[in-house]
Design a protein around this motif. Structure first.
Motif, PDB file in Angstrom:
ATOM      1  N   ILE A 261      -2.622   3.411  -2.161  1.00  0.00           N
ATOM      2  CA  ILE A 261      -2.947   2.256  -1.305  1.00  0.00           C
ATOM      3  C   ILE A 261      -2.078   2.341  -0.061  1.00  0.00           C
ATOM      4  CG2 ILE A 261      -2.965  -0.252  -1.148  1.00  0.00           C
ATOM      5  CD1 ILE A 261      -3.263  -0.284  -4.214  1.00  0.00           C
ATOM      6  N   ASP A 262      -2.719   2.588   1.086  1.00  0.00           N
ATOM      7  CA  ASP A 262      -1.979   2.710   2.345  1.00  0.00           C
ATOM      8  C   ASP A 262      -1.576   1.349   2.901  1.00  0.00           C
ATOM      9  OD1 ASP A 262      -2.369   5.383   2.077  1.00  0.00           O
ATOM     10  OD2 ASP A 262      -4.052   5.496   3.470  1.00  0.00           O
ATOM     11  N   ASP A 263      -2.434   0.343   2.718  1.00  0.00           N
ATOM     12  CA  ASP A 263      -2.163  -0.984   3.287  1.00  0.00           C
ATOM     13  C   ASP A 263      -2.424  -2.013   2.195  1.00  0.00           C
ATOM     14  OD1 ASP A 263      -1.876  -3.296   4.699  1.00  0.00           O
ATOM     15  OD2 ASP A 263      -3.405  -2.844   6.216  1.00  0.00           O
ATOM     16  N   ILE A 264      -1.361  -2.580   1.644  1.00  0.00           N
ATOM     17  CA  ILE A 264      -1.539  -3.536   0.553  1.00  0.00           C
ATOM     18  C   ILE A 264      -2.160  -4.833   1.039  1.00  0.00           C
ATOM     19  CG2 ILE A 264       0.400  -2.561  -0.733  1.00  0.00           C
ATOM     20  CD1 ILE A 264       1.759  -5.364   0.163  1.00  0.00           C
ATOM     21  N   ALA A 265      -1.894  -5.204   2.297  1.00  0.00           N
ATOM     22  CA  ALA A 265      -2.452  -6.458   2.819  1.00  0.00           C
ATOM     23  C   ALA A 265      -3.968  -6.402   2.847  1.00  0.00           C
ATOM     24  CB  ALA A 265      -1.891  -6.737   4.213  1.00  0.00           C
ATOM     25  N   ASP A 266      -4.501  -5.245   3.189  1.00  0.00           N
ATOM     26  CA  ASP A 266      -5.950  -5.109   3.242  1.00  0.00           C
ATOM     27  C   ASP A 266      -6.539  -4.951   1.838  1.00  0.00           C
ATOM     28  OD1 ASP A 266      -8.500  -4.585   4.728  1.00  0.00           O
ATOM     29  OD2 ASP A 266      -8.286  -2.653   3.692  1.00  0.00           O
ATOM     30  N   THR A 267      -5.886  -4.176   0.985  1.00  0.00           N
ATOM     31  CA  THR A 267      -6.424  -3.882  -0.344  1.00  0.00           C
ATOM     32  C   THR A 267      -6.398  -5.107  -1.249  1.00  0.00           C
ATOM     33  OG1 THR A 267      -5.680  -1.590  -0.137  1.00  0.00           O
ATOM     34  CG2 THR A 267      -6.199  -2.380  -2.357  1.00  0.00           C
ATOM     35  N   TYR A 268      -5.307  -5.909  -1.178  1.00  0.00           N
ATOM     36  CA  TYR A 268      -5.119  -7.035  -2.091  1.00  0.00           C
ATOM     37  C   TYR A 268      -5.362  -8.395  -1.439  1.00  0.00           C
ATOM     38  CZ  TYR A 268      -2.876  -3.606  -5.167  1.00  0.00           C
ATOM     39  OH  TYR A 268      -2.612  -2.529  -5.958  1.00  0.00           O
ATOM     40  N   ARG A 269      -6.154  -8.417  -0.406  1.00  0.00           N
ATOM     41  CA  ARG A 269      -6.386  -9.717   0.237  1.00  0.00           C
ATOM     42  C   ARG A 269      -7.170 -10.667  -0.666  1.00  0.00           C
ATOM     43  NH1 ARG A 269      -9.573  -6.090   3.207  1.00  0.00           N
ATOM     44  NH2 ARG A 269     -11.827  -6.338   2.876  1.00  0.00           N
ATOM     45  N   ASP A 270      -7.928 -10.126  -1.628  1.00  0.00           N
ATOM     46  CA  ASP A 270      -8.653 -10.976  -2.570  1.00  0.00           C
ATOM     47  C   ASP A 270      -7.836 -11.270  -3.828  1.00  0.00           C
ATOM     48  OD1 ASP A 270     -10.821 -10.961  -0.875  1.00  0.00           O
ATOM     49  OD2 ASP A 270     -11.725  -9.179  -1.813  1.00  0.00           O
ATOM     50  N   ARG A 271      -6.627 -10.786  -3.884  1.00  0.00           N
ATOM     51  CA  ARG A 271      -5.757 -11.022  -5.041  1.00  0.00           C
ATOM     52  C   ARG A 271      -4.442 -11.619  -4.542  1.00  0.00           C
ATOM     53  NH1 ARG A 271      -6.654  -5.119  -7.829  1.00  0.00           N
ATOM     54  NH2 ARG A 271      -8.923  -5.211  -7.947  1.00  0.00           N
ATOM     55  N   PRO A 272      -4.447 -12.853  -4.191  1.00  0.00           N
ATOM     56  CA  PRO A 272      -3.281 -13.454  -3.535  1.00  0.00           C
ATOM     57  C   PRO A 272      -2.030 -13.444  -4.403  1.00  0.00           C
ATOM     58  CG  PRO A 272      -4.865 -15.139  -4.194  1.00  0.00           C
ATOM     59  CD  PRO A 272      -5.553 -13.814  -4.370  1.00  0.00           C
ATOM     60  N   CYS A 273      -2.180 -13.549  -5.710  1.00  0.00           N
ATOM     61  CA  CYS A 273      -0.991 -13.558  -6.573  1.00  0.00           C
ATOM     62  C   CYS A 273      -0.237 -12.242  -6.465  1.00  0.00           C
ATOM     63  CB  CYS A 273      -1.404 -13.819  -8.016  1.00  0.00           C
ATOM     64  SG  CYS A 273      -0.024 -13.766  -9.198  1.00  0.00           S
ATOM     65  N   LEU A 274      -0.946 -11.115  -6.641  1.00  0.00           N
ATOM     66  CA  LEU A 274      -0.317  -9.805  -6.575  1.00  0.00           C
ATOM     67  C   LEU A 274       0.165  -9.504  -5.163  1.00  0.00           C
ATOM     68  CD1 LEU A 274       0.453  -7.210  -7.981  1.00  0.00           C
ATOM     69  CD2 LEU A 274      -1.867  -6.357  -7.598  1.00  0.00           C
ATOM     70  N   LEU A 275      -0.641  -9.865  -4.144  1.00  0.00           N
ATOM     71  CA  LEU A 275      -0.237  -9.627  -2.754  1.00  0.00           C
ATOM     72  C   LEU A 275       1.042 -10.380  -2.429  1.00  0.00           C
ATOM     73  CD1 LEU A 275      -0.751  -8.448   0.026  1.00  0.00           C
ATOM     74  CD2 LEU A 275      -2.239 -10.418   0.516  1.00  0.00           C
ATOM     75  N   ASN A 276       1.161 -11.630  -2.882  1.00  0.00           N
ATOM     76  CA  ASN A 276       2.355 -12.422  -2.616  1.00  0.00           C
ATOM     77  C   ASN A 276       3.589 -11.775  -3.253  1.00  0.00           C
ATOM     78  OD1 ASN A 276       3.689 -15.015  -1.746  1.00  0.00           O
ATOM     79  ND2 ASN A 276       4.030 -15.140  -3.962  1.00  0.00           N
ATOM     80  N   PHE A 277       3.396 -11.265  -4.464  1.00  0.00           N
ATOM     81  CA  PHE A 277       4.508 -10.597  -5.155  1.00  0.00           C
ATOM     82  C   PHE A 277       4.966  -9.367  -4.375  1.00  0.00           C
ATOM     83  CE2 PHE A 277       5.757  -7.169  -8.040  1.00  0.00           C
ATOM     84  CZ  PHE A 277       6.865  -7.736  -8.641  1.00  0.00           C
ATOM     85  N   LEU A 278       4.015  -8.533  -3.937  1.00  0.00           N
ATOM     86  CA  LEU A 278       4.368  -7.299  -3.239  1.00  0.00           C
ATOM     87  C   LEU A 278       5.004  -7.582  -1.881  1.00  0.00           C
ATOM     88  CD1 LEU A 278       1.197  -5.162  -4.090  1.00  0.00           C
ATOM     89  CD2 LEU A 278       3.486  -4.938  -5.061  1.00  0.00           C
ATOM     90  N   GLN A 279       4.507  -8.591  -1.198  1.00  0.00           N
ATOM     91  CA  GLN A 279       5.077  -8.907   0.117  1.00  0.00           C
ATOM     92  C   GLN A 279       6.508  -9.418  -0.013  1.00  0.00           C
ATOM     93  OE1 GLN A 279       2.141 -11.577   1.774  1.00  0.00           O
ATOM     94  NE2 GLN A 279       1.048  -9.909   2.805  1.00  0.00           N
TER      95      GLN A 279
END
Length: 743
Positions: A261-279
């Motif tokens: 995954i080159d860009d997590i913001a784009d890949t996980y935009r539909d998974r806010p829980c996981l995206l918030n954790f990674l950010q």
């Protein structure tokens, strides 16, 4: 972030040139004594470029940046900036301290740098492929190191920690993790400070350590810099639970290939829980490789890029997958080793328990053996004493009676005597076996005549052999000087008696039994040959076992307890000898006994073998009426004159008055000590030639030694065996006057 650098002079180079670029800046700064600033020197993580380096000196200020190519993952755009004002503003924007003096660049210093820069660009374009090859070699080297580590160690913790650190360094990643599923016990795991409502309506918030029963969590971590936040022991458990479309980790992390995954913001935009954790842990790009152990998803190998987005190369994900596969092998080996250790521990516990059980059983067996020995010792007296009286009285009645006996009365007495003797032999055999097994049998070594002992042994069975029309004979092959032998004569006689008894018992009418005797150096060799029914080869192994008879038919036709041969072998073993058998069914058997010469403890006494009785007066000192009556009756029937004295204190006076040929005295008198009586008798001048016979307790060799030292000629054990008593008395009466010991 504002851009202060003019990127109009960007140079398109292979991504592999980043290695050369880093080496170039380090070498040039050292050669020219310049200061070098890189991303590692940033006070905060705010760089937007994939790479930058700044050279600062009195005459030179240069910045070099590199960013990914928008159209080609394998290319980068490199920018060279020499504008002093722009560099100063850029440094302040990055958070570096303001230079103490204005930056300036001389023409000479800039010219030298540009020549070096041109050379670098040429090498980057010309040797990029070689650099890639070098990276591949280093990748193979690292993979081999991981494999060697796995093969050389079973310590899973050490393998995983080393592998995570080395792979993180090689990939130049910011963070590398192992996320492990299905842990047997989960310690305190961490969640992030991120209160929010997920799609299921559940509010998720945490602060610090929280004890959760998670499906898994991060168990190993390596970071390129301590400024990066640690995520060790963090879990994505809540993200797994609240994802309505993906409740299973297997669906989310398929086991086929790794995920890049080159860009997590784009890949996980539909998974806010996981995206918030990674950010929150500053992840911009990541790659994930599954670790599959025995077709089960054991965990994930995760690479984080935090300082900038990263375009993952195919070789990078392939390398990550190779590492994950070899880690799976190491994990499987460690699990097998752990199970083996558990089985070993369980086996050790079983061995300890079994050993304790065996020890308890041994203690119980020893206790039972002691109880058996005590029982047999008690029964020895209770059974042998009345049997001895029965045998002695019946023998006395047959030889001497107040009146004539009818034939039927004599038959009854003969039957009583024979049955008593048979029962006594059985009891004696059982007691002998028990004593030998308990180590309580000591050989009474004496010097004796082989010829006399063997003749007496054969003569004892002549009547029985004659009744069965069996020819029994003795074949002596002893040259001069070979007749004298040292062993336990009573035990040797017992060995020969058992073997001759079996030979006569199992030889049919008109058969033949022969005892052959010879000497071979220091050994006496006895061959007991018969023409009996023979023994099958398959039954030889049972011959010397206790209570064994070879065929049920024989048990019905012949009497016996099956102890004879077992006792015989034990007696042979006591002498350090050997016994062998050679037999053929229907032809006969040959038992060969070999007895080594024992160390002599007493000189030869020619009176050992009983002679014909010599008439004389005998004084008996015994306070037990039953024993005294038996001895009086037996000796009187043998034509001896016996005077019985009960009181031991009057013995010396009576002996001086009666002048007997022999004195028989018990050592266990209530009125006096038997040994003291013997010593006093020997001190009398007129009693020096008087024969003295001591009566001792059953097989009490200590009493026997005391009696002999006191001056006794011989001894007999109580309960008295009438035949032994008569034989011993006849022997000492026929012997020349001496103080020697007779058998």
């Amino acid at each position: 972030m504002p851009i202060f650098l003019d990127r109009g002079t960007e140079q398109d180079l292979p991504r592999a040139a980043l290695v050369l670029l880093g080496q170039f800046l380090r070498q040039y700064s050292q050669q020219q004594q310049l200061s070098l600033l890189t991303q590692a020197d940033l006070p905060t993580d705010s760089a937007e470029d994939e790479f930058f380096g700044c050279l600062l000196g009195p005459d030179l200020a240069v910045v070099i940046t590199a960013r990914p190519h928008s159209g080609d993952r394998d290319r980068i755009l490199v920018c060279l900036v020499t504008d002093a004002d722009g560099i100063a503003a850029w440094l302040q924007q990055q958070g570096f301290p303001k230079p103490k003096s204005p930056l300036s660049t001389s023409v000479t210093a800039l010219g030298q740098f540009m020549l070096a820069w041109v050379k670098l660009c040429a090498e980057a374009n010309g040797t990029g492929a070689q650099t890639v090859i070098s990276w591949q070699q280093e990748r193979r080297l690292l993979l081999n190191q991981v494999i060697a580590k796995i093969q050389g160690s079973l310590e899973l913790t050490e393998i995983l920690e080393t592998t995570v650190a080395e792979v993180c360094r090689f990939l130049q990643a910011d963070r590398l993790l192992i996320y492990q599923f299905n842990l047997p016990s989960t310690p305190a795991v961490k969640t992030m400070d991120s209160p929010r409502a997920d799609s299921g309506g559940e509010v998720v918030q945490g602060n610090g350590d929280q004890a959760l029963t998670a499906r898994g969590y991060i168990t190993y971590e390596a970071r390129s810099s301590d400024r990066l936040p640690s995520v060790l022991h963090y879990t994505e458990h809540l993200c797994f639970q609240t994802d309505p479309d993906r409740s299973s980790r297997v669906l989310r992390y398929p086991q086929e290939r790794p995920i890049a995954i080159d860009d997590i913001a784009d890949t996980y935009r539909d998974r806010p829980c996981l995206l918030n954790f990674l950010q929150q842990v500053q992840v911009k790009s990541k790659a994930v490789a599954p670790i599959v152990v025995e077709q089960d998803l054991w965990g994930l190998l995760i690479v984080h890029q935090c300082q900038h987005q990263r375009r993952w190369q195919p070789w990078e994900t392939e390398f990550l997958q190779h590492i994950a596969e070899h880690l799976a092998i190491a994990i499987n080996q460690a699990q097998l080793y752990h199970r083996l250790q558990q089985q070993t521990q369980n086996l050790e516990v079983c061995v300890v328990e079994r050993t304790q059980d065996l020890r308890d059983a041994l203690v119980a067996a020893e206790s039972a053996n002691r109880a058996k020995s005590e029982f047999l010792a008690t029964m020895s007296h209770e059974l042998r004493t009345p049997l001895t009286y029965i045998i002695g009285m019946s023998a006395t009645l047959q030889r001497w009676s107040l009146g004539e006996l009818s034939p039927r009365q004599r038959d009854y007495l003969s039957t009583i005597q024979a049955s008593g003797e048979h029962l006594l032999r059985v009891i004696n055999d059982i007691l002998d076996v028990s004593k030998i097994e308990n180590g309580r049998t000591v050989l009474d070594l004496r010097q004796f005549s082989l010829t006399s002992l063997c003749r007496q042994s054969v003569d004892a069975f002549r009547n029985e052999a004659a009744r069965n029309t069996i020819d029994i004979g003795l074949d002596l092959k002893l040259s001069d000087g070979q007749d004298s032998f040292v062993a336990d004569p009573r035990r040797v006689r017992q060995i020969l008696a058992n073997l001759l008894s079996n030979a006569v018992k199992f030889t049919p009418a008109e058969g033949k039994v022969v005892l052959r005797v010879r000497r071979e150096q220091n050994d006496a060799v006895f061959h007991i040959e018969d023409t009996g029914i023979g023994i099958a080869a398959s039954a030889h192994a049972l011959l010397f076992e206790k209570f064994q008879q070879l065929e049920n038919v024989r048990q019905r036709e012949h009497q016996g307890t099956g102890l004879g041969l077992a006792l015989t072998k034990q007696l042979v073993d006591l002498h350090g000898g050997s016994i062998k058998v050679s037999s053929e069914v229907g032809v006969g058997s040959v038992f060969t006994v070999r007895i080594p010469l024992q160390r002599s403890v007493a000189p030869l006494n020619t009176g050992e073998i009983a002679a014909e009785p010599a008439m004389g007066r005998i004084v008996l000192v015994e306070d037990n009426e039953e024993t005294a009556t038996l001895i009086c009756d037996m000796l009187t029937a043998a034509a001896y004159q016996v005077i019985w004295i009960v009181d031991g204190s009057r013995v010396l006076d009576q002996v001086a008055l009666l002048q007997p040929a022999a004195v028989i005295t018990s050592l266990t008198l209530a009125s006096a000590d038997g040994c003291d009586i013997i010593v006093a008798l020997r001190q009398q001048a007129d009693a020096l030639e008087t024969k003295i016979l001591a009566l001792i307790e059953l097989d009490d060799h200590t009493q026997a030694e005391r009696a002999v030292k006191a001056g006794a000629n011989d001894w007999v054990s109580k309960p008295v065996d009438p035949r032994q008593l008569l034989s011993t008395v006849n022997g000492i009466m026929a012997a020349q006057p001496s103080l020697g010991i007779n058998s």
